[in-house]
Design a protein around this motif. Sequence first.
Motif, PDB file in Angstrom:
ATOM      1  N   VAL A 276      54.739   8.374  35.745  1.00  0.00           N
ATOM      2  CA  VAL A 276      53.478   8.186  36.468  1.00  0.00           C
ATOM      3  C   VAL A 276      53.472   6.805  37.117  1.00  0.00           C
ATOM      4  CG1 VAL A 276      50.969   8.045  36.233  1.00  0.00           C
ATOM      5  CG2 VAL A 276      52.252   9.743  34.920  1.00  0.00           C
ATOM      6  N   PHE A 277      53.035   6.757  38.384  1.00  0.00           N
ATOM      7  CA  PHE A 277      52.959   5.496  39.113  1.00  0.00           C
ATOM      8  C   PHE A 277      51.506   5.132  39.391  1.00  0.00           C
ATOM      9  CE2 PHE A 277      57.353   6.494  39.791  1.00  0.00           C
ATOM     10  CZ  PHE A 277      57.981   5.263  39.929  1.00  0.00           C
ATOM     11  N   HIS A 278      51.155   3.915  39.026  1.00  0.00           N
ATOM     12  CA  HIS A 278      49.838   3.352  39.301  1.00  0.00           C
ATOM     13  C   HIS A 278      49.825   2.881  40.750  1.00  0.00           C
ATOM     14  CE1 HIS A 278      46.698   0.046  38.017  1.00  0.00           C
ATOM     15  NE2 HIS A 278      46.245   0.866  38.942  1.00  0.00           N
ATOM     16  N   HIS A 279      48.868   3.378  41.519  1.00  0.00           N
ATOM     17  CA  HIS A 279      48.726   2.895  42.891  1.00  0.00           C
ATOM     18  C   HIS A 279      47.967   1.581  42.880  1.00  0.00           C
ATOM     19  CE1 HIS A 279      46.364   2.798  46.793  1.00  0.00           C
ATOM     20  NE2 HIS A 279      47.605   2.476  47.093  1.00  0.00           N
ATOM     21  N   VAL A 280      48.600   0.540  43.380  1.00  0.00           N
ATOM     22  CA  VAL A 280      47.968  -0.780  43.469  1.00  0.00           C
ATOM     23  C   VAL A 280      47.161  -0.828  44.764  1.00  0.00           C
ATOM     24  CG1 VAL A 280      48.380  -3.266  43.530  1.00  0.00           C
ATOM     25  CG2 VAL A 280      49.892  -1.781  42.185  1.00  0.00           C
ATOM     26  N   GLY A 281      45.888  -1.191  44.657  1.00  0.00           N
ATOM     27  CA  GLY A 281      44.978  -1.088  45.802  1.00  0.00           C
ATOM     28  C   GLY A 281      45.162  -2.140  46.867  1.00  0.00           C
ATOM     29  N   VAL A 282      46.335  -2.215  47.441  1.00  0.00           N
ATOM     30  CA  VAL A 282      46.639  -3.119  48.550  1.00  0.00           C
ATOM     31  C   VAL A 282      47.313  -2.292  49.628  1.00  0.00           C
ATOM     32  CG1 VAL A 282      47.845  -5.239  49.246  1.00  0.00           C
ATOM     33  CG2 VAL A 282      47.028  -4.996  46.890  1.00  0.00           C
ATOM     34  N   TYR A 283      47.039  -2.617  50.889  1.00  0.00           N
ATOM     35  CA  TYR A 283      47.668  -1.893  52.000  1.00  0.00           C
ATOM     36  C   TYR A 283      48.158  -2.874  53.039  1.00  0.00           C
ATOM     37  CZ  TYR A 283      44.823   1.854  50.013  1.00  0.00           C
ATOM     38  OH  TYR A 283      44.235   2.742  49.141  1.00  0.00           O
ATOM     39  N   ALA A 284      49.283  -2.549  53.673  1.00  0.00           N
ATOM     40  CA  ALA A 284      49.730  -3.258  54.863  1.00  0.00           C
ATOM     41  C   ALA A 284      49.751  -2.238  55.992  1.00  0.00           C
ATOM     42  CB  ALA A 284      51.117  -3.866  54.647  1.00  0.00           C
ATOM     43  N   TYR A 285      49.073  -2.559  57.083  1.00  0.00           N
ATOM     44  CA  TYR A 285      48.953  -1.622  58.193  1.00  0.00           C
ATOM     45  C   TYR A 285      49.615  -2.187  59.456  1.00  0.00           C
ATOM     46  CZ  TYR A 285      44.563  -0.716  55.517  1.00  0.00           C
ATOM     47  OH  TYR A 285      43.612  -0.515  54.553  1.00  0.00           O
TER      48      TYR A 285
END
Length: 266
Positions: free
Chosen positions: A189-198
């Motif tokens: 299981v992978f925890h999605h880290v709430g950061v995005y690069a757009y």
Amino acid sequence: MSVLIAIPARYASSRYPGKPLAKLKGADGTEKSLIERSWDAALSVNGVDRVVVATDDTRIRDAAQAFGAEVVMTSPDCANGTERCAQAHTKLGGNFDIVVNLQGDAPLTPSWFIEDLVSDLNSDLIADVATPVLRCDGEALNGFLNDRAHGRVGGTTAVFDRNRYALYFSKEVVPFTSDQYAEGEDTPVFHHVGVYAYRPKALEEYVGWASGPLENLEGLEQLRFLENGRRILCTEVHAKGRKFWELNNPEDVPRLEVMMKEMGMR
């Protein structure tokens, strides 16, 4: 390559109203607001040209300016942090090559998460967006499962293909596994880290799309990209002994404070 970090912050949250101004006590007893700790995290990232707080609330603006942050006022009609980042980028002239969304509820985000994320997106010719994922150990997975068992929405999980392009994100724990894992044992299981690069073009397109059924059901803004056929690159990051958790609910405050004390974060 020019990089902007925008920290979207709103006061009105159904789960935790006023969350950006919630106080977190560091290892030495110093109290700082969530938004200030997120600002500190952003300033620790190498290779960034500008950092701003993006908000529609004067209380958050005043608190952020008091500790020296640059603030961009955005519309209260922004539906989520991605829309708020898009508007902030436009107001700043729209000239950055990569825009990073460091959500204001993740003050424990290590600098290398963002540095790896920006580097990964910059070298990928297909992805429109990149976001970090962190493999759960048994302790983290059990924390997720415990939250769900008690009706709390904890972290988000991610599944992706062999090329690391996202297949789905969920507030449920996916993929399902019936296996039991020891505290420090790796899990699938992978925890999605709430950061995005757009990429800026992806941000421009995003605000023109209506929210879709999956985004509305899960309450996860990144699903709008997937529902419109855009690629999200999942960058696997490594904690290197650092603890990581987002502040999603009031019950998370003592959890984060314990983590900060263990890591000696002031």
